[in-house]
Scaffold this active site. Structure first.
Site, PDB file in Angstrom:
ATOM      1  N   TYR A 148      -1.545  -0.313  10.914  1.00  0.00           N
ATOM      2  CA  TYR A 148      -1.808  -0.689   9.511  1.00  0.00           C
ATOM      3  C   TYR A 148      -0.589  -0.319   8.656  1.00  0.00           C
ATOM      4  O   TYR A 148      -0.116  -1.123   7.842  1.00  0.00           O
ATOM      5  CB  TYR A 148      -3.073  -0.010   8.985  1.00  0.00           C
ATOM      6  CG  TYR A 148      -3.343  -0.364   7.534  1.00  0.00           C
ATOM      7  CD1 TYR A 148      -3.727  -1.655   7.188  1.00  0.00           C
ATOM      8  CD2 TYR A 148      -3.167   0.572   6.521  1.00  0.00           C
ATOM      9  CE1 TYR A 148      -3.940  -2.002   5.848  1.00  0.00           C
ATOM     10  CE2 TYR A 148      -3.383   0.232   5.184  1.00  0.00           C
ATOM     11  CZ  TYR A 148      -3.767  -1.053   4.856  1.00  0.00           C
ATOM     12  OH  TYR A 148      -3.977  -1.396   3.540  1.00  0.00           O
ATOM     13  N   SER A 208       0.865  -1.186   0.000  1.00  0.00           N
ATOM     14  CA  SER A 208       0.000   0.000   0.000  1.00  0.00           C
ATOM     15  C   SER A 208       0.894   1.226   0.000  1.00  0.00           C
ATOM     16  O   SER A 208       2.071   1.152   0.379  1.00  0.00           O
ATOM     17  CB  SER A 208      -0.859  -0.001   1.270  1.00  0.00           C
ATOM     18  OG  SER A 208      -1.518   1.242   1.428  1.00  0.00           O
TER      19      SER A 208
HETATM   20  P1  NDP Z   1     -11.642  -5.945   0.632  1.00  0.00           P
HETATM   21  O1  NDP Z   1     -12.084  -5.772   2.048  1.00  0.00           O
HETATM   22  O2  NDP Z   1     -12.636  -5.703  -0.450  1.00  0.00           O
HETATM   23  O3  NDP Z   1     -11.020  -7.402   0.440  1.00  0.00           O
HETATM   24  C1  NDP Z   1     -10.188  -7.975   1.412  1.00  0.00           C
HETATM   25  C2  NDP Z   1     -10.092  -9.463   1.166  1.00  0.00           C
HETATM   26  O4  NDP Z   1      -9.203 -10.029   2.133  1.00  0.00           O
HETATM   27  C3  NDP Z   1     -11.430 -10.155   1.317  1.00  0.00           C
HETATM   28  O5  NDP Z   1     -11.565 -11.111   0.284  1.00  0.00           O
HETATM   29  C4  NDP Z   1     -11.329 -10.863   2.660  1.00  0.00           C
HETATM   30  O6  NDP Z   1     -12.074 -12.074   2.620  1.00  0.00           O
HETATM   31  C5  NDP Z   1      -9.826 -11.172   2.698  1.00  0.00           C
HETATM   32  N1  NDP Z   1      -9.341 -11.413   4.047  1.00  0.00           N
HETATM   33  C6  NDP Z   1      -9.301 -10.552   5.083  1.00  0.00           C
HETATM   34  N2  NDP Z   1      -8.816 -11.153   6.171  1.00  0.00           N
HETATM   35  C7  NDP Z   1      -8.527 -12.442   5.798  1.00  0.00           C
HETATM   36  C8  NDP Z   1      -7.979 -13.566   6.481  1.00  0.00           C
HETATM   37  N3  NDP Z   1      -7.640 -13.515   7.774  1.00  0.00           N
HETATM   38  N4  NDP Z   1      -7.820 -14.725   5.790  1.00  0.00           N
HETATM   39  C9  NDP Z   1      -8.170 -14.803   4.488  1.00  0.00           C
HETATM   40  N5  NDP Z   1      -8.679 -13.774   3.795  1.00  0.00           N
HETATM   41  C10 NDP Z   1      -8.855 -12.608   4.450  1.00  0.00           C
HETATM   42  O7  NDP Z   1     -10.373  -4.983   0.455  1.00  0.00           O
HETATM   43  P2  NDP Z   1      -9.373  -4.736  -0.775  1.00  0.00           P
HETATM   44  O8  NDP Z   1      -9.712  -5.558  -1.924  1.00  0.00           O
HETATM   45  O9  NDP Z   1      -9.291  -3.273  -0.945  1.00  0.00           O
HETATM   46  O10 NDP Z   1      -8.018  -5.207  -0.096  1.00  0.00           O
HETATM   47  C11 NDP Z   1      -7.130  -6.140  -0.676  1.00  0.00           C
HETATM   48  C12 NDP Z   1      -5.713  -5.780  -0.266  1.00  0.00           C
HETATM   49  O11 NDP Z   1      -5.350  -4.530  -0.815  1.00  0.00           O
HETATM   50  C13 NDP Z   1      -5.477  -5.673   1.242  1.00  0.00           C
HETATM   51  O12 NDP Z   1      -4.237  -6.271   1.554  1.00  0.00           O
HETATM   52  C14 NDP Z   1      -5.419  -4.170   1.471  1.00  0.00           C
HETATM   53  O13 NDP Z   1      -4.650  -3.848   2.598  1.00  0.00           O
HETATM   54  C15 NDP Z   1      -4.764  -3.721   0.189  1.00  0.00           C
HETATM   55  N6  NDP Z   1      -4.953  -2.320  -0.161  1.00  0.00           N
HETATM   56  C16 NDP Z   1      -6.224  -1.800  -0.280  1.00  0.00           C
HETATM   57  C17 NDP Z   1      -6.389  -0.475  -0.596  1.00  0.00           C
HETATM   58  C18 NDP Z   1      -7.729   0.179  -0.681  1.00  0.00           C
HETATM   59  O14 NDP Z   1      -7.800   1.424  -0.654  1.00  0.00           O
HETATM   60  N7  NDP Z   1      -8.812  -0.556  -0.825  1.00  0.00           N
HETATM   61  C19 NDP Z   1      -5.225   0.393  -0.866  1.00  0.00           C
HETATM   62  C20 NDP Z   1      -3.960  -0.250  -0.694  1.00  0.00           C
HETATM   63  C21 NDP Z   1      -3.846  -1.565  -0.376  1.00  0.00           C
HETATM   64  P3  NDP Z   1     -12.890 -12.723   3.851  1.00  0.00           P
HETATM   65  O15 NDP Z   1     -13.411 -11.593   4.686  1.00  0.00           O
HETATM   66  O16 NDP Z   1     -13.943 -13.526   3.149  1.00  0.00           O
HETATM   67  O17 NDP Z   1     -11.874 -13.577   4.546  1.00  0.00           O
HETATM   68  C1  8X3 Z   2      -5.143   1.427   2.007  1.00  0.00           C
HETATM   69  C2  8X3 Z   2      -4.934   2.835   1.595  1.00  0.00           C
HETATM   70  O1  8X3 Z   2      -4.547   5.218   2.431  1.00  0.00           O
HETATM   71  O2  8X3 Z   2      -6.204   3.872   3.618  1.00  0.00           O
HETATM   72  O3  8X3 Z   2      -3.944   0.749   2.089  1.00  0.00           O
HETATM   73  O4  8X3 Z   2      -3.871   3.435   3.888  1.00  0.00           O
HETATM   74  S1  8X3 Z   2      -4.878   3.868   2.969  1.00  0.00           S
END
Ligand code: NDP
Ligand code: 8X3
Length: 251
Positions: free
Chosen positions: A151, A138
């Site tokens: 985080y 991120s």
């Molecule tokens: P979502 O919440 O839409 O998706 C997160 C996914 O992670 C879900 O499928 C969830 O599935 C899974 N997950 C969470 N905890 C667990 C666990 N313990 N075991 C297995 N699966 C898990 O968020 P995003 O798609 O946005 O996030 C995906 C990645 O991108 C993350 O690592 C996030 O930190 C990163 N990211 C996101 C950003 C944003 O602004 N959205 C920006 C930068 C990075 P379930 O709950 O079914 O287990």
């Molecule tokens: C998710 C983006 O800006 O909320 O990684 O940290 S931010």
């Protein structure tokens, strides 16, 4: 020739789900991991014929369950070529002095320890096929913001781990990539804040990235020739000039 298999964690939503759809179209067989298997099954149903999809209910932060998964899926993992370590979450934006230790544990267990365990156990397969690990870092892994201490620490760890893996894997042909997005509209903010209203406020008046914008970038990294390793991609929405500096022209 045997097909290539991609293992995607966190495929039940957001970036992981979009990546699964893209990699299916690109011809990969899929192993889709998340805790909500009903969602994975629904996704699998929507993926066309000709793609083998295995769905697995797994908490990546549960070390024993992760070990059991790798032990039980040796045959299917023989074709493993790509691991997308995408499962991750943030909980809250409280100041450190007000935060719950349980929230910190959940972020570290999932974003850091889960990603590391998945990588370690996948490496023998990936080395044998000169594969590729894509980690979801991120912009929070480069710039810290108030209320994001843990985080951000988890995503700094992802970046350090990615760089360390690249060094340790030199000579194996395995590529490692850190994808570092800014604001992407997924369920991320709903999980972080707990209400739809608070989640919607995050993206109000601006155009965030979509999950598919990131999935497309992941696919692009995977499609580079074998001698090209994109170590890191930092991807902001145009309306986000920096962490904490968001332009909201539509407000
Ligand atoms: P979502 O919440 O839409 O998706 C997160 C996914 O992670 C879900 O499928 C969830 O599935 C899974 N997950 C969470 N905890 C667990 C666990 N313990 N075991 C297995 N699966 C898990 O968020 P995003 O798609 O946005 O996030 C995906 C990645 O991108 C993350 O690592 C996030 O930190 C990163 N990211 C996101 C950003 C944003 O602004 N959205 C920006 C930068 C990075 P379930 O709950 O079914 O287990
Ligand atoms: C998710 C983006 O800006 O909320 O990684 O940290 S931010």
């Amino acid at each position: 020739m045997s097909k290539k298999t991609a293992l995607i964690t966190g495929a039940s939503s957001g970036i992981g789900e979009a990546t699964a759809r893209r990699l299916a179209r690109a011809g990969f067989d899929l192993i889709l991991v998340a805790r909500r298997e009903d969602r994975l099954r629904e996704l699998a149903r929507g993926i066309g014929a000709g793609v083998e999809v295995k769905t697995v209910s797994l908490d990546v932060g549960d070390r024993r369950a992760v070990e059991d998964f790798f032990q039980g899926e040796q045959a299917r993992l023989a074709n493993l070529t790509v691991l997308v370590n995408n499962a991750g979450l943030a909980r809250g934006t409280e100041k450190a002095q007000d935060a719950r230790l349980e929230a910190w544990d959940e972020m570290i267990d999932t974003n850091v320890k889960g990603l590391m365990a998945m990588s370690r156990l996948a490496l023998p397969f990936l080395i044998s096929r000169r594969g590729h690990i894509v980690n979801l870092g991120s912009v929070a892994g480069r710039w810290v913001y108030p209320g994001g201490a843990v985080y951000c620490a988890s995503k700094f760890a992802v970046r350090a781990f990615t760089e360390g893996l690249r060094m340790d894997l030199a000579g194996t042909g395995v590529r490692v990539t850190n994808i570092a997005p800014g604001m992407v509209e997924t369920e991320f903010s709903l999980v972080r804040f707990g209400t739809r209203e608070q989640a919607d406020r995050v993206y109000q008046g601006m155009t965030p990235l979509s999950a598919d914008d990131i999935a497309e970038s992941i696919e692009w990294c995977l499609q580079r020739p074998a001698h090209v390793d994109i170590q890191e991609l930092v991807i902001f929405p145009t309306d986000q000039a920096a962490v904490g500096q968001v332009h909201r022209p539509l407000k």
